[in-house]
Design a protein around this motif. Sequence first.
Motif, PDB file in Angstrom:
ATOM      1  N   MET A   1       0.770  -1.236  -0.066  1.00 29.93           N
ATOM      2  CA  MET A   1      -0.023   0.001  -0.142  1.00 29.93           C
ATOM      3  C   MET A   1       0.929   1.220   0.012  1.00 29.93           C
ATOM      4  N   LEU A   2       0.632   2.060  -0.997  1.00 30.94           N
ATOM      5  CA  LEU A   2       1.245   3.373  -1.012  1.00 30.94           C
ATOM      6  C   LEU A   2       0.675   4.671  -0.221  1.00 30.94           C
ATOM      7  N   ASN A   3       1.477   5.296   0.577  1.00 32.05           N
ATOM      8  CA  ASN A   3       0.679   6.642   0.941  1.00 32.05           C
ATOM      9  C   ASN A   3       1.649   7.572   0.833  1.00 32.05           C
ATOM     10  N   SER A   4       1.259   8.659  -0.066  1.00 36.43           N
ATOM     11  CA  SER A   4       2.411   9.504  -0.339  1.00 36.43           C
ATOM     12  C   SER A   4       1.452  10.848  -0.343  1.00 36.43           C
ATOM     13  N   ALA A   5       1.969  11.679   0.729  1.00 38.88           N
ATOM     14  CA  ALA A   5       1.178  13.053   0.860  1.00 38.88           C
ATOM     15  C   ALA A   5      -0.402  12.954   0.866  1.00 38.88           C
ATOM     16  N   GLY A   6      -0.796  11.870   1.584  1.00 43.38           N
ATOM     17  CA  GLY A   6      -2.208  11.711   1.651  1.00 43.38           C
ATOM     18  C   GLY A   6      -2.856  11.000   0.457  1.00 43.38           C
ATOM     19  N   TRP A   7      -2.134  10.694  -0.349  1.00 44.66           N
ATOM     20  CA  TRP A   7      -2.601   9.981  -1.444  1.00 44.66           C
ATOM     21  C   TRP A   7      -2.435   8.409  -1.228  1.00 44.66           C
ATOM     22  N   ILE A   8      -3.387   7.780  -1.160  1.00 47.14           N
ATOM     23  CA  ILE A   8      -3.408   6.397  -1.083  1.00 47.14           C
ATOM     24  C   ILE A   8      -3.596   5.383  -2.045  1.00 47.14           C
ATOM     25  N   GLY A   9      -2.872   4.248  -2.396  1.00 43.39           N
ATOM     26  CA  GLY A   9      -3.173   3.516  -3.490  1.00 43.39           C
ATOM     27  C   GLY A   9      -2.103   2.357  -3.517  1.00 43.39           C
ATOM     28  N   HIS A  10      -1.688   2.183  -5.018  1.00 42.21           N
ATOM     29  CA  HIS A  10      -0.785   1.108  -5.284  1.00 42.21           C
ATOM     30  C   HIS A  10       0.040   1.667  -6.507  1.00 42.21           C
ATOM     31  N   ASN A  11       1.421   1.432  -6.388  1.00 39.36           N
ATOM     32  CA  ASN A  11       1.972   1.459  -7.778  1.00 39.36           C
ATOM     33  C   ASN A  11       2.896   0.160  -8.425  1.00 39.36           C
ATOM     34  N   GLY A  12       2.950   0.187  -9.322  1.00 38.45           N
ATOM     35  CA  GLY A  12       3.736  -1.201  -9.921  1.00 38.45           C
ATOM     36  C   GLY A  12       4.247  -1.053 -11.299  1.00 38.45           C
ATOM     37  N   SER A  13       5.080  -2.177 -11.585  1.00 42.52           N
ATOM     38  CA  SER A  13       5.736  -1.755 -12.897  1.00 42.52           C
ATOM     39  C   SER A  13       6.008  -3.273 -13.456  1.00 42.52           C
ATOM     40  N   LEU A  14       6.075  -3.506 -14.653  1.00 45.38           N
ATOM     41  CA  LEU A  14       6.430  -4.781 -15.311  1.00 45.38           C
ATOM     42  C   LEU A  14       7.294  -4.328 -16.410  1.00 45.38           C
ATOM     43  N   PRO A  15       8.203  -5.034 -17.348  1.00 43.83           N
ATOM     44  CA  PRO A  15       8.796  -4.565 -18.318  1.00 43.83           C
ATOM     45  C   PRO A  15       7.918  -3.858 -19.431  1.00 43.83           C
ATOM     46  N   TYR A  17       6.018  -1.064 -18.758  1.00 39.91           N
ATOM     47  CA  TYR A  17       4.883  -0.547 -18.299  1.00 39.91           C
ATOM     48  C   TYR A  17       5.216  -0.048 -16.697  1.00 39.91           C
ATOM     49  N   LYS A  18       4.545   0.962 -16.404  1.00 38.22           N
ATOM     50  CA  LYS A  18       4.618   1.669 -15.036  1.00 38.22           C
ATOM     51  C   LYS A  18       3.285   2.092 -14.886  1.00 38.22           C
ATOM     52  N   THR A  19       2.767   1.986 -13.526  1.00 40.00           N
ATOM     53  CA  THR A  19       1.664   2.392 -13.149  1.00 40.00           C
ATOM     54  C   THR A  19       1.308   2.800 -11.591  1.00 40.00           C
ATOM     55  N   VAL A  20       0.448   3.700 -11.508  1.00 36.68           N
ATOM     56  CA  VAL A  20       0.161   4.013  -9.903  1.00 36.68           C
ATOM     57  C   VAL A  20      -1.448   4.392 -10.274  1.00 36.68           C
ATOM     58  N   SER A  21      -1.989   4.007  -9.079  1.00 30.43           N
ATOM     59  CA  SER A  21      -3.487   4.459  -8.872  1.00 30.43           C
ATOM     60  C   SER A  21      -3.576   4.732  -7.445  1.00 30.43           C
ATOM     61  N   VAL A  22      -4.196   6.096  -7.342  1.00 38.40           N
ATOM     62  CA  VAL A  22      -4.289   6.678  -5.698  1.00 38.40           C
ATOM     63  C   VAL A  22      -5.456   7.507  -5.563  1.00 38.40           C
ATOM     64  N   TYR A  23      -5.917   7.363  -4.341  1.00 40.61           N
ATOM     65  CA  TYR A  23      -6.947   8.466  -4.120  1.00 40.61           C
ATOM     66  C   TYR A  23      -6.613   9.134  -2.684  1.00 40.61           C
ATOM     67  N   PRO A  24      -7.186  10.403  -2.547  1.00 37.92           N
ATOM     68  CA  PRO A  24      -7.123  10.985  -1.155  1.00 37.92           C
ATOM     69  C   PRO A  24      -8.303  10.833  -0.582  1.00 37.92           C
ATOM     70  N   PRO A  25      -8.360  10.073   0.709  1.00 35.88           N
ATOM     71  CA  PRO A  25      -9.747   9.737   1.193  1.00 35.88           C
ATOM     72  C   PRO A  25     -10.726  10.959   1.650  1.00 35.88           C
ATOM     73  N   ALA A  26     -10.111  12.195   1.849  1.00 41.82           N
ATOM     74  CA  ALA A  26     -10.844  13.453   2.118  1.00 41.82           C
ATOM     75  C   ALA A  26     -11.526  13.711   0.882  1.00 41.82           C
TER      76      ALA A  26
END
Length: 64
Positions: A1-15, A17-26
């Motif tokens: 689980m990723l938490n960066s400055a209040g943005w919570i979600g997930h990031n990842g990569s495969l050869p 591709y690079k992705t991130v999906s996040v949301y701020p709960p507030a």
Amino acid sequence: MLNSAGWIGHNGSLPGYKTVSVYPPAKDTTLFVFINTDIDGQTDLTSALMAPITTLISPDNVYG
């Protein structure tokens, strides 16, 4: 689980591709970034794009 400055979600990569999906709960916002790239190694293009994108869509809560 990723938490960066209040943005919570997930990031990842495969050869190729690079992705991130996040949301701020507030807030009623979700951000998905998908990048197709042939750059290998430690370069994190997704995070490099997140600060400028969130500065535009959520200036009071910038990813970082």
